[in-house]
Design an enzyme around this catalytic site. Structure first.
Site, PDB file in Angstrom:
ATOM      1  N   SER A 166       0.974  -1.738  -0.277  1.00 61.32           N
ATOM      2  CA  SER A 166      -0.082  -0.127   0.241  1.00 61.32           C
ATOM      3  C   SER A 166       0.753   1.587  -0.118  1.00 61.32           C
ATOM      4  O   SER A 166       2.021   1.008   0.558  1.00 61.32           O
ATOM      5  CB  SER A 166      -0.543   0.273   1.831  1.00 61.32           C
ATOM      6  OG  SER A 166      -1.748   1.508   1.378  1.00 61.32           O
ATOM      7  N   TYR A 173      -2.059   0.007  10.966  1.00 65.25           N
ATOM      8  CA  TYR A 173      -2.444  -0.234   9.174  1.00 65.25           C
ATOM      9  C   TYR A 173      -1.176  -0.096   8.424  1.00 65.25           C
ATOM     10  O   TYR A 173      -0.244  -0.602   8.024  1.00 65.25           O
ATOM     11  CB  TYR A 173      -3.287  -0.146   8.244  1.00 65.25           C
ATOM     12  CG  TYR A 173      -3.566  -0.500   6.665  1.00 65.25           C
ATOM     13  CD1 TYR A 173      -4.067  -2.035   6.509  1.00 65.25           C
ATOM     14  CD2 TYR A 173      -3.082   0.375   5.816  1.00 65.25           C
ATOM     15  CE1 TYR A 173      -4.324  -1.882   5.065  1.00 65.25           C
ATOM     16  CE2 TYR A 173      -3.658   0.060   4.643  1.00 65.25           C
ATOM     17  CZ  TYR A 173      -3.830  -1.544   4.403  1.00 65.25           C
ATOM     18  OH  TYR A 173      -4.253  -1.561   3.102  1.00 65.25           O
TER      19      TYR A 173
HETATM   20  N1  LIG Z   1      -8.751  -1.294  -0.461  1.00 67.95           N
HETATM   21  C1  LIG Z   1      -7.877  -0.235  -0.415  1.00 67.95           C
HETATM   22  O1  LIG Z   1      -7.578  -0.002  -0.477  1.00 67.95           O
HETATM   23  C2  LIG Z   1      -6.176  -0.988  -0.992  1.00 67.95           C
HETATM   24  C3  LIG Z   1      -5.338  -0.013  -0.642  1.00 67.95           C
HETATM   25  C4  LIG Z   1      -3.785  -0.382  -1.168  1.00 67.95           C
HETATM   26  C5  LIG Z   1      -3.373  -1.586  -0.800  1.00 67.95           C
HETATM   27  N2  LIG Z   1      -4.539  -2.657  -0.481  1.00 67.95           N
HETATM   28  C6  LIG Z   1      -4.306  -3.966   0.023  1.00 67.95           C
HETATM   29  O2  LIG Z   1      -4.965  -4.630  -0.730  1.00 67.95           O
HETATM   30  C7  LIG Z   1      -5.289  -6.139  -0.270  1.00 67.95           C
HETATM   31  C8  LIG Z   1      -6.432  -6.385  -1.467  1.00 67.95           C
HETATM   32  O3  LIG Z   1      -7.375  -5.461  -0.543  1.00 67.95           O
HETATM   33  P1  LIG Z   1      -8.635  -5.230  -1.173  1.00 67.95           P
HETATM   34  O4  LIG Z   1      -9.396  -3.798  -1.086  1.00 67.95           O
HETATM   35  O5  LIG Z   1      -9.181  -6.451  -1.812  1.00 67.95           O
HETATM   36  O6  LIG Z   1      -9.793  -5.863   0.697  1.00 67.95           O
HETATM   37  P2  LIG Z   1     -10.653  -6.673   0.475  1.00 67.95           P
HETATM   38  O7  LIG Z   1     -11.150  -6.452   2.211  1.00 67.95           O
HETATM   39  O8  LIG Z   1     -11.725  -6.527  -0.406  1.00 67.95           O
HETATM   40  O9  LIG Z   1      -9.655  -7.893   0.344  1.00 67.95           O
HETATM   41  C9  LIG Z   1      -8.971  -8.694   1.530  1.00 67.95           C
HETATM   42  C10 LIG Z   1      -9.059  -9.897   1.440  1.00 67.95           C
HETATM   43  O10 LIG Z   1      -8.419 -11.071   2.325  1.00 67.95           O
HETATM   44  C11 LIG Z   1      -9.144 -11.874   2.896  1.00 67.95           C
HETATM   45  N3  LIG Z   1      -8.231 -11.776   4.318  1.00 67.95           N
HETATM   46  C12 LIG Z   1      -8.796 -11.309   5.323  1.00 67.95           C
HETATM   47  N4  LIG Z   1      -8.199 -11.765   6.330  1.00 67.95           N
HETATM   48  C13 LIG Z   1      -7.253 -12.710   6.221  1.00 67.95           C
HETATM   49  C14 LIG Z   1      -6.580 -14.066   6.621  1.00 67.95           C
HETATM   50  N5  LIG Z   1      -6.181 -13.960   8.202  1.00 67.95           N
HETATM   51  N6  LIG Z   1      -5.758 -14.788   5.446  1.00 67.95           N
HETATM   52  C15 LIG Z   1      -6.052 -15.189   4.642  1.00 67.95           C
HETATM   53  N7  LIG Z   1      -7.620 -13.985   4.238  1.00 67.95           N
HETATM   54  C16 LIG Z   1      -7.906 -12.931   5.343  1.00 67.95           C
HETATM   55  C17 LIG Z   1     -10.273 -11.237   2.826  1.00 67.95           C
HETATM   56  O11 LIG Z   1     -11.439 -12.341   3.545  1.00 67.95           O
HETATM   57  C18 LIG Z   1     -10.635 -11.067   1.888  1.00 67.95           C
HETATM   58  O12 LIG Z   1     -11.656 -11.418   1.039  1.00 67.95           O
HETATM   59  C19 LIG Z   1      -4.447  -5.932   1.389  1.00 67.95           C
HETATM   60  O13 LIG Z   1      -4.019  -6.326   1.385  1.00 67.95           O
HETATM   61  C20 LIG Z   1      -5.112  -4.760   1.171  1.00 67.95           C
HETATM   62  O14 LIG Z   1      -4.332  -3.874   2.548  1.00 67.95           O
HETATM   63  C21 LIG Z   1      -5.749  -1.739  -0.561  1.00 67.95           C
END
Ligand SMILES: NC(=O)c1ccc[n+]([C@@H]2O[C@H](COP(=O)([O-])OP(=O)(O)OC[C@H]3O[C@@H](n4cnc5c(N)ncnc54)[C@H](O)[C@@H]3O)[C@@H](O)[C@H]2O)c1
Length: 275
Positions: free
Chosen positions: A137, A150
């Site tokens: 991120s 985070y």
């Molecule tokens: N959405 C944003 O704004 C954003 C921005 C930058 C980075 N990210 C990163 O992108 C990645 C994906 O995020 P997203 O936006 O798709 O979020 P999301 O919440 O839609 O999906 C996250 C997924 O991770 C799974 N998960 C949670 N805890 C877990 C565990 N202990 N073991 C295995 N799976 C687990 C959840 O069930 C979910 O399916 C993450 O690492 C997040 O930090 C997201």
């Protein structure tokens, strides 16, 4: 491109970005193993992507379970070419307002989960090569008020990834790559419930990314591994500058938070209007 076009594992692929990354890897010809802590969601993603796509319930905090999924991927796909550490959790608010369990959860999923997946994948890729892609991120590059723990978990994930890449190179391993992809805020379920959450304002202070924008960045690093890729690049430069000059960065943050709040309010009004 490093690694074979054989097996690919994606964590947290039951929804959001992980689901789309799994689709990208399937489209590129990999035999994909979709994993998520939510078994039903992992299974649904795999079924949607096609009969050759495998799935497993996996909590990335569990090191032994991660190794078992790695072994299954090697056995059932004929060799592991790609491992994507995508699973992540975001709980907002100042650290002092969060429960110890909330703080621990973010560090365990976002940092330890990335470490578990990376170490497991390296063991499978020795001799054959491969590529580990860690979804981090912009919060891993700079200060993020409202998302301090985070941000800590994501700074640690980048520090670990680049250090481990250096360890691989120092050990003479040239055919295993590690790439960190660091997106700005993405409109996925992670942010869907945060329009009324002032603590997550900074996630809304840039041009909110579509998941497809980040998938395009992942596609690029799969073709050409890079230690750290910020998405979009301009916000990455801002984040790095603010990280390098924290006193200046701290002065700019209130303006960015105010901008993020305006975007949240506008999106909330649009969502209410559209019913
Ligand atoms: N959405 C944003 O704004 C954003 C921005 C930058 C980075 N990210 C990163 O992108 C990645 C994906 O995020 P997203 O936006 O798709 O979020 P999301 O919440 O839609 O999906 C996250 C997924 O991770 C799974 N998960 C949670 N805890 C877990 C565990 N202990 N073991 C295995 N799976 C687990 C959840 O069930 C979910 O399916 C993450 O690492 C997040 O930090 C997201």
């Amino acid at each position: 491109m490093s690694g074979s076009l054989e097996g690919a594992v994606v964590t947290g692929a039951g929804r959001g970005l992980g689901r789309l990354i799994a689709a990208l890897l399937a489209e590129r010809g990999h035999r994909v193993l979709v994993t998520d802590i939510d078994a039903a969601a992992a299974r649904a993603t795999a079924e949607e992507l096609g009969p050759d796509v495998l799935w497993a319930a996996l909590d990335v905090r569990d090191e032994e379970a991660v190794a078992a999924v790695r072994d299954r991927a090697v056995a059932e796909t004929g060799g592991l070419g790609v491992w994507v550490n995508n699973a992540g959790v975001l709980l907002t608010g100042p650290a002092w307002d969060q429960s110890p369990a909330a703080r621990r959860l973010m560090l365990e999923v976002n940092t330890l989960g990335t470490i578990n997946g990376t170490v497991a994948a390296i063991e499978a890729m020795r001799g054959t090569g491969g590529h580990i892609v860690n979804i981090v991120s912009l919060a891993g590059l700079t200060a993020v008020p409202g998302e301090a723990v985070y941000a800590a978990s994501k700074h640690a994930a980048i520090g670990f990834s680049v250090s481990t890449l250096a360890d691989l190179r120092l050990a003479g391993t040239k055919d295993i790559d590690i790439s960190c992809v660091c997106p700005d805020g993405i409109w996925t379920p992670m942010l869907h419930d945060k329009l009324e959450d002032p603590a997550s304002a900074l996630s809304f202070s840039g041009r909110l990314l579509r998941p497809a924008d980040v998938v395009a960045a992942v596609r690029k690093v799969l073709d050409r591994p890079r230690p750290v890729t910020a998405v979009p690049g301009r916000r990455g430069l801002q984040a790095r500058l603010a990280g390098a000059l924290p006193a200046l960065g701290l002065r700019a943050l209130p303006l960015m938070v105010a901008k993020g709040r305006r975007v949240q309010r506008r999106m909330l009004a649009e969502a209410r209007r559209d019913g």
